[in-house]
Design a protein around this motif. Sequence first.
Motif, PDB file in Angstrom:
ATOM      1  N   PRO A  80      61.809 100.214  55.540  1.00 48.50           N
ATOM      2  CA  PRO A  80      61.580 100.946  56.780  1.00 48.50           C
ATOM      3  C   PRO A  80      60.101 100.959  57.176  1.00 48.50           C
ATOM      4  N   GLU A  81      59.869 101.145  58.453  1.00 49.69           N
ATOM      5  CA  GLU A  81      58.505 101.259  58.976  1.00 49.69           C
ATOM      6  C   GLU A  81      57.846 102.549  58.499  1.00 49.69           C
ATOM      7  N   GLN A  82      58.636 103.586  58.318  1.00 53.46           N
ATOM      8  CA  GLN A  82      58.114 104.906  57.996  1.00 53.46           C
ATOM      9  C   GLN A  82      59.180 105.639  57.192  1.00 53.46           C
ATOM     10  N   VAL A  83      58.762 106.440  56.210  1.00 58.93           N
ATOM     11  CA  VAL A  83      59.696 107.258  55.434  1.00 58.93           C
ATOM     12  C   VAL A  83      59.306 108.715  55.633  1.00 58.93           C
ATOM     13  N   ILE A  84      60.301 109.534  55.959  1.00 58.49           N
ATOM     14  CA  ILE A  84      60.075 110.962  56.180  1.00 58.49           C
ATOM     15  C   ILE A  84      60.943 111.779  55.235  1.00 58.49           C
ATOM     16  N   ILE A  85      60.514 113.011  55.007  1.00 64.13           N
ATOM     17  CA  ILE A  85      61.318 113.953  54.224  1.00 64.13           C
ATOM     18  C   ILE A  85      61.554 115.186  55.078  1.00 64.13           C
ATOM     19  N   ILE A  86      62.816 115.516  55.254  1.00 63.76           N
ATOM     20  CA  ILE A  86      63.223 116.690  56.024  1.00 63.76           C
ATOM     21  C   ILE A  86      63.526 117.811  55.032  1.00 63.76           C
ATOM     22  N   HIS A  87      62.848 118.939  55.185  1.00 63.88           N
ATOM     23  CA  HIS A  87      63.106 120.113  54.346  1.00 63.88           C
ATOM     24  C   HIS A  87      63.846 121.136  55.202  1.00 63.88           C
ATOM     25  N   TYR A  88      64.968 121.641  54.710  1.00 67.80           N
ATOM     26  CA  TYR A  88      65.814 122.554  55.483  1.00 67.80           C
ATOM     27  C   TYR A  88      66.335 123.674  54.599  1.00 67.80           C
ATOM     28  N   SER A  89      66.793 124.745  55.245  1.00 72.17           N
ATOM     29  CA  SER A  89      67.375 125.868  54.511  1.00 72.17           C
ATOM     30  C   SER A  89      68.599 126.375  55.264  1.00 72.17           C
ATOM     31  N   TYR A  90      69.491 127.003  54.530  1.00 69.47           N
ATOM     32  CA  TYR A  90      70.708 127.539  55.141  1.00 69.47           C
ATOM     33  C   TYR A  90      71.164 128.775  54.386  1.00 69.47           C
ATOM     34  N   VAL A 115      69.377 104.923  65.108  1.00 65.33           N
ATOM     35  CA  VAL A 115      69.999 105.828  64.144  1.00 65.33           C
ATOM     36  C   VAL A 115      69.561 105.333  62.768  1.00 65.33           C
ATOM     37  N   CYS A 116      68.978 106.219  61.972  1.00 66.55           N
ATOM     38  CA  CYS A 116      68.340 105.826  60.719  1.00 66.55           C
ATOM     39  C   CYS A 116      69.179 106.240  59.513  1.00 66.55           C
ATOM     40  N   GLU A 117      68.906 105.577  58.397  1.00 74.49           N
ATOM     41  CA  GLU A 117      69.644 105.810  57.157  1.00 74.49           C
ATOM     42  C   GLU A 117      68.804 106.611  56.171  1.00 74.49           C
ATOM     43  N   LYS A 145      63.267 103.119  61.382  1.00 77.47           N
ATOM     44  CA  LYS A 145      63.155 101.709  61.736  1.00 77.47           C
ATOM     45  C   LYS A 145      61.925 101.439  62.598  1.00 77.47           C
ATOM     46  N   GLN A 146      61.426 102.489  63.251  1.00 74.12           N
ATOM     47  CA  GLN A 146      60.262 102.352  64.113  1.00 74.12           C
ATOM     48  C   GLN A 146      59.287 103.479  63.805  1.00 74.12           C
ATOM     49  N   GLN A 147      57.996 103.173  63.795  1.00 74.78           N
ATOM     50  CA  GLN A 147      56.975 104.198  63.587  1.00 74.78           C
ATOM     51  C   GLN A 147      57.162 105.278  64.650  1.00 74.78           C
ATOM     52  N   SER A 148      57.196 106.546  64.248  1.00 69.21           N
ATOM     53  CA  SER A 148      57.506 107.640  65.170  1.00 69.21           C
ATOM     54  C   SER A 148      56.648 108.854  64.878  1.00 69.21           C
ATOM     55  N   SER A 149      56.365 109.623  65.932  1.00 68.10           N
ATOM     56  CA  SER A 149      55.644 110.885  65.761  1.00 68.10           C
ATOM     57  C   SER A 149      56.605 112.063  65.780  1.00 68.10           C
ATOM     58  N   LYS A 150      57.863 111.788  66.161  1.00 71.56           N
ATOM     59  CA  LYS A 150      58.891 112.822  66.168  1.00 71.56           C
ATOM     60  C   LYS A 150      60.248 112.162  65.978  1.00 71.56           C
TER      61      LYS A 150
END
Length: 171
Positions: A80-90, A115-117, A145-150
């Motif tokens: 991937p172009e960029q890897v992100i980590i989403i932190h969430y709570s429920y 749509v990313c994997e 798949k694409q560099q993104s700021s959001k």
Amino acid sequence: MKKIIKIVLVLFVTLTLGACGSSEEKDTNKPTKTEEKKEEKIYTIGETVTYTKNSKDLIHFTVDSVRNTDDRNEFADSQPEQVIIIHYSYENIANEDDIYFSSINFKVIDEGGNVCETYPASINTYPQTAPIGTKSEGEEAYGLKQQSSKIKLIVELDYSGTKATYELPIQ
């Protein structure tokens, strides 16, 4: 006999046209599709979605952060172009069944509309099942798949397809 047939035919045509005319009037009073749709709220970092059923609050869901990571997995099939980590709570306020959120509930879309994997990066917080009255949190890594700021994150809140949409800046 011909007069009776003509009268019956005229009555039939009149009634048929009258019925058609009244249905057209009803159609003009129907709201358009844009009027029927409720405006969907878009959430962001720190905003909590409350899933409610039959006027009863059942679940709270919040995205706490989205951050970049330089962590790459040498064995991953994707690059991937960029890897992100989403932190969430429920929180399970009153849902009779235990709740659990993970990547199966998420659809991540980068700024290019892709749509990313999920991506096999190192994460620190693993989600747990939450019975009534308990909370949990988790992290999921995604390869963009694409560099993104959001990103756009669509979260499926229950099995009937109730969804919440987030627009999230990447920190």
